[in-house]
Design a protein around this motif. Structure first.
Motif, mmCIF file in Angstrom:
data_model
loop_
_atom_site.group_PDB
_atom_site.id
_atom_site.type_symbol
_atom_site.label_atom_id
_atom_site.label_comp_id
_atom_site.label_asym_id
_atom_site.label_seq_id
_atom_site.Cartn_x
_atom_site.Cartn_y
_atom_site.Cartn_z
ATOM 1 N N GLU A 1 0.839 -1.182 0.000
ATOM 2 C CA GLU A 1 0.000 0.000 0.000
ATOM 3 C C GLU A 1 0.883 1.245 0.000
ATOM 4 N N LYS A 2 0.434 2.279 -0.651
ATOM 5 C CA LYS A 2 1.178 3.532 -0.728
ATOM 6 C C LYS A 2 1.421 4.090 0.670
ATOM 7 N N GLY A 3 2.663 4.473 0.944
ATOM 8 C CA GLY A 3 3.017 5.038 2.237
ATOM 9 C C GLY A 3 3.461 4.018 3.259
ATOM 10 N N SER A 4 3.313 2.725 2.962
ATOM 11 C CA SER A 4 3.690 1.675 3.906
ATOM 12 C C SER A 4 5.186 1.423 3.891
ATOM 13 N N HIS A 5 5.677 0.774 4.940
ATOM 14 C CA HIS A 5 7.070 0.351 4.982
ATOM 15 C C HIS A 5 7.296 -0.727 3.928
ATOM 16 N N THR A 6 8.525 -0.828 3.442
ATOM 17 C CA THR A 6 8.867 -1.842 2.442
ATOM 18 C C THR A 6 9.652 -2.997 3.043
ATOM 19 N N ASP A 7 9.877 -2.962 4.374
ATOM 20 C CA ASP A 7 10.565 -4.038 5.080
ATOM 21 C C ASP A 7 9.969 -4.133 6.485
ATOM 22 N N SER A 8 10.502 -5.000 7.308
ATOM 23 C CA SER A 8 9.952 -5.277 8.638
ATOM 24 C C SER A 8 9.901 -4.048 9.535
ATOM 25 N N VAL A 9 8.815 -3.913 10.292
ATOM 26 C CA VAL A 9 8.700 -2.888 11.324
ATOM 27 C C VAL A 9 9.365 -3.435 12.577
ATOM 28 N N ILE A 10 10.263 -2.638 13.155
ATOM 29 C CA ILE A 10 11.046 -3.079 14.302
ATOM 30 C C ILE A 10 10.554 -2.447 15.606
ATOM 31 N N SER A 11 10.078 -1.203 15.536
ATOM 32 C CA SER A 11 9.668 -0.499 16.744
ATOM 33 C C SER A 11 8.470 0.394 16.448
ATOM 34 N N ILE A 12 7.577 0.517 17.431
ATOM 35 C CA ILE A 12 6.450 1.440 17.317
ATOM 36 C C ILE A 12 6.310 2.221 18.618
ATOM 37 N N SER A 13 5.714 3.411 18.531
ATOM 38 C CA SER A 13 5.480 4.228 19.715
ATOM 39 C C SER A 13 4.213 5.052 19.495
ATOM 40 N N LEU A 14 3.318 4.980 20.451
ATOM 41 C CA LEU A 14 2.081 5.749 20.414
ATOM 42 C C LEU A 14 2.320 7.088 21.104
ATOM 43 N N ASN A 15 1.871 8.173 20.494
ATOM 44 C CA ASN A 15 2.028 9.501 21.071
ATOM 45 C C ASN A 15 1.148 9.607 22.312
ATOM 46 N N ASN A 16 1.727 10.064 23.432
ATOM 47 C CA ASN A 16 0.994 10.135 24.710
ATOM 48 C C ASN A 16 -0.113 11.179 24.720
ATOM 49 N N THR A 17 0.060 12.253 23.980
ATOM 50 C CA THR A 17 -0.926 13.333 23.962
ATOM 51 C C THR A 17 -1.957 13.151 22.865
ATOM 52 N N HIS A 18 -1.487 12.797 21.685
ATOM 53 C CA HIS A 18 -2.364 12.609 20.527
ATOM 54 C C HIS A 18 -2.484 11.107 20.272
ATOM 55 N N LYS A 19 -3.456 10.481 20.889
ATOM 56 C CA LYS A 19 -3.587 9.017 20.878
ATOM 57 C C LYS A 19 -3.829 8.422 19.493
#
Length: 69
Positions: free
Chosen positions: A1-19
């Motif tokens: 899909e357009k805008g997606s990563h082209t390899d494995s995702v290693i780390s994610i982080s959710l913004n504490n203020t803007h959920k």
């Protein structure tokens, strides 16, 4: 899909203020910022020279993100 990563995702982080905002770091050397409400990528950072092993939003300032490669 357009805008997606082209390899494995290693780390994610959710913004504490803007959920609805999530950051992801990938083996494709990019950090992507996602709007979960719109289910789309809203920004891509491609300054890393290698895989991005850590992304973390600042707990003090929701506009600051730390990344490591």
């Amino acid at each position: 899909e357009k805008g997606s990563h082209t390899d494995s995702v290693i780390s994610i982080s959710l913004n504490n203020t803007h959920k609805n905002i999530l950051a992801s770091g990938s083996a494709d050397n990019t950090v992507k910022i996602w709007d979960l409400g719109q289910a789309k990528n809203i920004h891509t950072c491609d300054h890393h020279k290698g895989r991005v092993s850590k992304v973390k939003w600042s707990p003090i300032d929701s506009s600051v993100m730390f990344t490591a490669g």
